[in-house]
Design an enzyme around this catalytic site. Structure first.
Site, short mmCIF file in Angstrom:
data_model
loop_
_atom_site.label_atom_id
_atom_site.label_comp_id
_atom_site.label_asym_id
_atom_site.label_seq_id
_atom_site.Cartn_x
_atom_site.Cartn_y
_atom_site.Cartn_z
N ASP A 206 0.86 -1.06 0.52
CA ASP A 206 0.40 0.00 -0.29
C ASP A 206 0.82 1.20 -0.18
OD1 ASP A 206 -3.05 -1.64 -0.20
OD2 ASP A 206 -2.24 -2.20 2.46
N TYR B 121 7.06 -9.79 7.22
CA TYR B 121 6.75 -8.73 6.84
C TYR B 121 6.84 -8.16 8.55
CZ TYR B 121 4.01 -7.94 3.26
OH TYR B 121 2.82 -8.11 1.91
#
Length: 254
Positions: free
Chosen positions: A52, A110
């Site tokens: 994003d 992540y």
């Protein structure tokens, strides 16, 4: 045709995410523009996933096919000399003809960083989320222990993550091999997630909800209820994008 695999690092602060858009700067768009210029080909770049706006990466994987014979060291140097300073190709190598950066992925890792000191260092403001209070690390880890393994993560799935009219496939079920939170410095905490795939905003939605437990606003049992509800409306707000980094993409032969 050569099939080339790239490892890319980027600061996502001033980009509208990975995926190419016609009216905004993106990581994919910049890479395709530069690689196309050097190879004199129209480049279609496939990323391991979509990040994003505001999300960063230490090691995003991508791949593309080209009939250009340019040596890889020259391609690497040339691309990095033209790319914006916020994007760098760390590695380019020949891949098997059937390799695809997205569909060949076996796992991703992540990181999400929180600063808890009273005053946040301005040099970290774009890469860590500031929560100026002590957080209950043990309780947050108990929540994360609950999501290790295979679960339906619909409670942490953003709208538009997938086409819900498609009834085949795994839906919102994913498997996490790692979900931890630990201090890295006196006032810094880092979440680490490794899984076989992630739904849109999944990491940020999990972090946002776990932080409510860390602040004492929710309980570990309450988090368990949210996970089992399979309903996004019962979970907490999405954590900000700028604390998130894609660390690594893993493939079978690596």
């Amino acid at each position: 045709m050569r099939n080339l695999k790239l490892i890319v690092a980027f600061d996502g602060t001033n980009f509208s995410g990975w995926q190419k858009q016609s009216n905004a700067p993106t990581i994919q768009g910049e890479l395709e523009r530069v690689l196309g210029k050097i190879t004199n080909n129209s480049v279609i770049l496939h990323g391991a996933g979509r990040t994003d706006a505001g999300v960063h990466a230490y090691g995003m994987a991508a791949s593309f096919k080209t009939d250009s014979l340019i040596p890889l060291p020259k391609l690497l140097r040339g691309a990095n000399s033209i790319l914006p300073s916020a994007i760098r190709i760390l590695e380019i190598k020949e891949a098997d003809p059937d390799f695809h950066a997205r569909f060949s992925t076996t796992s991703k890792t992540y990181l999400y960083t929180i600063e808890t000191g009273a005053i946040q260092s301005p040099v970290n403001r774009l890469y860590a989320v500031h929560i100026p209070q002590d957080l209950a690390i043990e309780a947050m880890q108990q929540c994360l222990d609950l999501i290790i393994g295979t679960h339906d993560f619909a409670s942490f799935e953003a709208s538009g993550s997938r086409d819900k009219s498609i009834t085949t496939g795994r839906g919102s079920i994913r498997t996490l091999q790692q979900a931890n939170v630990h201090p890295t410095t006196k006032n810094t905490l880092q979440f680490v997630f490794t899984g076989d795939g992630f739904l849109r905003h999944m990491v940020r939605n999990i972090v946002g909800t776990v932080l409510e437990v860390g602040k004492g606003r929710k309980t570990v049992q309450g988090f368990k209820v949210i996970l089992e509800a399979k309903d996004r409306s019962v979970a907490s707000a999405t954590a900000p994008a700028h604390g998130l980094f894609l660390k690594k993409v893993q493939y079978n032969k690596e």
